[in-house]
Write a protein that holds these residues in place. Sequence first.
Motif, mmCIF file in Angstrom:
data_model
loop_
_atom_site.group_PDB
_atom_site.id
_atom_site.type_symbol
_atom_site.label_atom_id
_atom_site.label_comp_id
_atom_site.label_asym_id
_atom_site.label_seq_id
_atom_site.Cartn_x
_atom_site.Cartn_y
_atom_site.Cartn_z
ATOM 1 N N ASP A 11 0.821 -1.214 0.000
ATOM 2 C CA ASP A 11 0.000 0.000 0.000
ATOM 3 C C ASP A 11 0.854 1.263 0.000
ATOM 4 O O ASP A 11 0.403 2.322 -0.433
ATOM 5 C CB ASP A 11 -0.943 0.008 1.207
ATOM 6 C CG ASP A 11 -2.125 -0.930 1.022
ATOM 7 O OD1 ASP A 11 -2.459 -1.223 -0.142
ATOM 8 O OD2 ASP A 11 -2.703 -1.374 2.027
ATOM 9 N N CYS A 60 -5.249 -8.972 -5.616
ATOM 10 C CA CYS A 60 -5.857 -7.645 -5.461
ATOM 11 C C CYS A 60 -5.495 -6.743 -6.632
ATOM 12 O O CYS A 60 -6.330 -5.960 -7.111
ATOM 13 C CB CYS A 60 -5.409 -7.009 -4.146
ATOM 14 S SG CYS A 60 -6.111 -7.788 -2.676
ATOM 15 N N GLU A 66 -8.134 -4.859 -9.124
ATOM 16 C CA GLU A 66 -8.113 -3.409 -9.306
ATOM 17 C C GLU A 66 -8.010 -3.008 -10.777
ATOM 18 O O GLU A 66 -8.351 -1.882 -11.141
ATOM 19 C CB GLU A 66 -6.956 -2.816 -8.499
ATOM 20 C CG GLU A 66 -7.194 -2.873 -7.000
ATOM 21 C CD GLU A 66 -5.937 -2.663 -6.154
ATOM 22 O OE1 GLU A 66 -6.055 -2.694 -4.916
ATOM 23 O OE2 GLU A 66 -4.842 -2.475 -6.737
ATOM 24 N N THR A 116 -11.377 -8.399 -1.359
ATOM 25 C CA THR A 116 -11.121 -7.376 -2.381
ATOM 26 C C THR A 116 -12.296 -6.417 -2.492
ATOM 27 O O THR A 116 -12.116 -5.217 -2.690
ATOM 28 C CB THR A 116 -10.867 -8.054 -3.742
ATOM 29 O OG1 THR A 116 -9.738 -8.918 -3.634
ATOM 30 C CG2 THR A 116 -10.596 -7.019 -4.819
ATOM 31 N N GLU A 117 -13.509 -6.931 -2.339
ATOM 32 C CA GLU A 117 -14.710 -6.113 -2.511
ATOM 33 C C GLU A 117 -15.037 -5.245 -1.297
ATOM 34 O O GLU A 117 -15.528 -4.131 -1.449
ATOM 35 C CB GLU A 117 -15.907 -7.018 -2.836
ATOM 36 C CG GLU A 117 -15.800 -7.664 -4.202
ATOM 37 C CD GLU A 117 -16.835 -8.738 -4.432
ATOM 38 O OE1 GLU A 117 -17.025 -9.134 -5.597
ATOM 39 O OE2 GLU A 117 -17.457 -9.217 -3.450
ATOM 40 N N PHE A 162 -12.907 -4.117 1.156
ATOM 41 C CA PHE A 162 -11.896 -3.153 1.579
ATOM 42 C C PHE A 162 -11.546 -2.219 0.424
ATOM 43 O O PHE A 162 -11.440 -2.658 -0.715
ATOM 44 C CB PHE A 162 -10.627 -3.861 2.067
ATOM 45 C CG PHE A 162 -10.809 -4.649 3.326
ATOM 46 C CD1 PHE A 162 -11.240 -4.033 4.489
ATOM 47 C CD2 PHE A 162 -10.554 -6.018 3.354
ATOM 48 C CE1 PHE A 162 -11.417 -4.760 5.663
ATOM 49 C CE2 PHE A 162 -10.722 -6.750 4.517
ATOM 50 C CZ PHE A 162 -11.163 -6.110 5.671
ATOM 51 N N THR A 171 -9.218 0.544 -1.931
ATOM 52 C CA THR A 171 -7.855 0.495 -2.470
ATOM 53 C C THR A 171 -6.826 1.068 -1.507
ATOM 54 O O THR A 171 -5.716 0.556 -1.388
ATOM 55 C CB THR A 171 -7.799 1.271 -3.802
ATOM 56 O OG1 THR A 171 -8.749 0.698 -4.709
ATOM 57 C CG2 THR A 171 -6.410 1.195 -4.421
ATOM 58 N N ARG A 188 -6.561 -1.753 1.092
ATOM 59 C CA ARG A 188 -6.999 -3.117 0.736
ATOM 60 C C ARG A 188 -5.980 -4.168 1.142
ATOM 61 O O ARG A 188 -6.306 -5.145 1.824
ATOM 62 C CB ARG A 188 -7.288 -3.183 -0.769
ATOM 63 C CG ARG A 188 -7.790 -4.570 -1.233
ATOM 64 C CD ARG A 188 -8.297 -4.500 -2.663
ATOM 65 N NE ARG A 188 -9.510 -3.700 -2.727
ATOM 66 C CZ ARG A 188 -9.678 -2.654 -3.530
ATOM 67 N NH1 ARG A 188 -8.693 -2.278 -4.342
ATOM 68 N NH2 ARG A 188 -10.807 -1.973 -3.523
ATOM 69 N N CYS A 209 -5.972 -6.952 4.081
ATOM 70 C CA CYS A 209 -5.815 -8.368 3.746
ATOM 71 C C CYS A 209 -4.598 -8.961 4.450
ATOM 72 O O CYS A 209 -4.619 -10.117 4.879
ATOM 73 C CB CYS A 209 -5.680 -8.534 2.234
ATOM 74 S SG CYS A 209 -7.182 -8.184 1.299
ATOM 75 N N LEU A 253 -15.669 -1.523 -6.980
ATOM 76 C CA LEU A 253 -14.645 -1.396 -5.950
ATOM 77 C C LEU A 253 -14.584 0.038 -5.449
ATOM 78 O O LEU A 253 -14.738 0.989 -6.218
ATOM 79 C CB LEU A 253 -13.274 -1.788 -6.498
ATOM 80 C CG LEU A 253 -13.067 -3.260 -6.885
ATOM 81 C CD1 LEU A 253 -11.627 -3.474 -7.298
ATOM 82 C CD2 LEU A 253 -13.422 -4.186 -5.746
#
Length: 543
Positions: free
Chosen positions: A124, A175, A179, A435-436, A438, A440, A443, A447, A502
């Motif tokens: 991230d 992920c 995205e 993924t759905e 949380f 971006t 995310r 995870c 997303l």
Amino acid sequence: MPSNEAAAPAQPKRLLLEGADESTAEEEVEAQEATVVLGDVIEDLGLTHHHWHVIGFVAMIWALCGWVATSTVYMLEAASEVGGAWETLTSPADRLTVDDRALLLLASNAICALSNIALGNLSDAFGRIFSTEISIIFLCFSSLGFSIVRNKVLLMLLVFACPFMKDGPSCITGCLLAEWLPMTWRGTFVVLLHSVWSFGRIAVTLLWVAVPPSQYWSAFFLGVFVFPVVACVLLRNYGAKYESPRWLAVSGDMKGCINVLEHAATTPGTKDRLPRGWADPKLLRIEKGAKMTEAGAPGDSSSNRLNELMQPEMRSLLVKLILISFSLWFASAGMFYWLIDYLKVIGASSVIKPAMFAAPMAKATVAIALVTGRPGYCIVDRCSRIALFKIGFIGMGFTLLLLCLARSHYTLVAIIVLNSGFEEILWCISLVYMTEVFPTSLRISACGIVNACGNMGGISSAGGAGLLMELSVHMPWVLTAALLFASSVVCFTLPDRGSEKLSDSARPSVGKAPPPMPEIAAASADLSGYGTLPGGKKFIAKA
């Protein structure tokens, strides 16, 4: 008398910031209307040639994870064999005992838990590709090391460098793919990644049968080493253009975001579908919860991500996912690391090779079955994520109880196949679901936390299942079944967001509609005279 002339339509009112003239305000309104949302651009792109390159790249990483994780299992089994190639190359004192394996798996899963948190924050903060590259370098190092070292302690240390199964680089790249993809194709391809992981497992199993490490230790692991080296070279040369456009936008690299989107837009006819201004850094924006903010804004810091995760409903969701992840990891690690030993203890050694082929084949078949049919009509799109969670947990728990009762070799293989199928449902849906739910901006950090805490279950099972088996051969499976049934109950409290786009930044409330924007609320009211916007700015309502 009423007039026959039609009443003139009411002119919309507009807001002028205090101290601004009308021409400036009109320019601001025009600029607002001209902005383009990044999520809309990704949806309008559809599935291009560049998307297929991204899919192929991610599939390679997933196959590599299945390849290396399974080779580690075969390494542990070969290093424990009396009179095997490892003992011949070293000494009887360097052969791994049951206690050595239990300690090794306990420590490696603990390292994996910490690594997931570190990789999540690294991803991230610095990008999906950079953190994936770091992970693959470690896999190369450990694969080569297995063929070279001649000491038990060094061998155990090398296992710590490749502790990942379906987390680490696989979670990051899963992920990344989600995205990139439009909502229509997201569930299909993320689920198919799990079948690719199983194909990696099947491929290394074929190598294991052809060049068993119990007889050809160095040759087997030199063969294993080839795949991560190839992946590392390809990642170094081509990885940059596969970086997530959503992450680039959220982190503030607007030019980088547009650059990778342009790779996808080179497909003939694609640019005609895109909104005007999509390639202009001044107009492209991301979705920030309910509010639209410029994509060029600085990325979120670690403290901001932590604050977002600690919001009440986000925190509640995180805790529930940790609970069910713990059970899944506990069950998966127990079967993955100790099934061969269990079959030997109950006198079913002849089942080992058929089971080692049948289990990954069952996993791949289930993953493909979940996405069979066109998008929107396949199982993963038509069925609720939560319903699939419940089926997976209950089915896996039930088959583990049957495993304790079965004695026929054919029945054992059938039960292992069923158990692997239910386990695959859980792995497939868990990544899609995380993924759905949380955004971006956090995310992979979220995870990583879920996988790290889930690995505590893997630690408990990998380190303790062998010891429990010495007390009672069936005890690990009975305990695992109880945890799985408890997780199926937790699933009743989870929100379902399968049909939504997303989100790129944390929502104010998970599963609830965000509050209306002040600008929209003001525009829908009777704005005669003066007023105040959030932050203390004054506006004047003009007809």
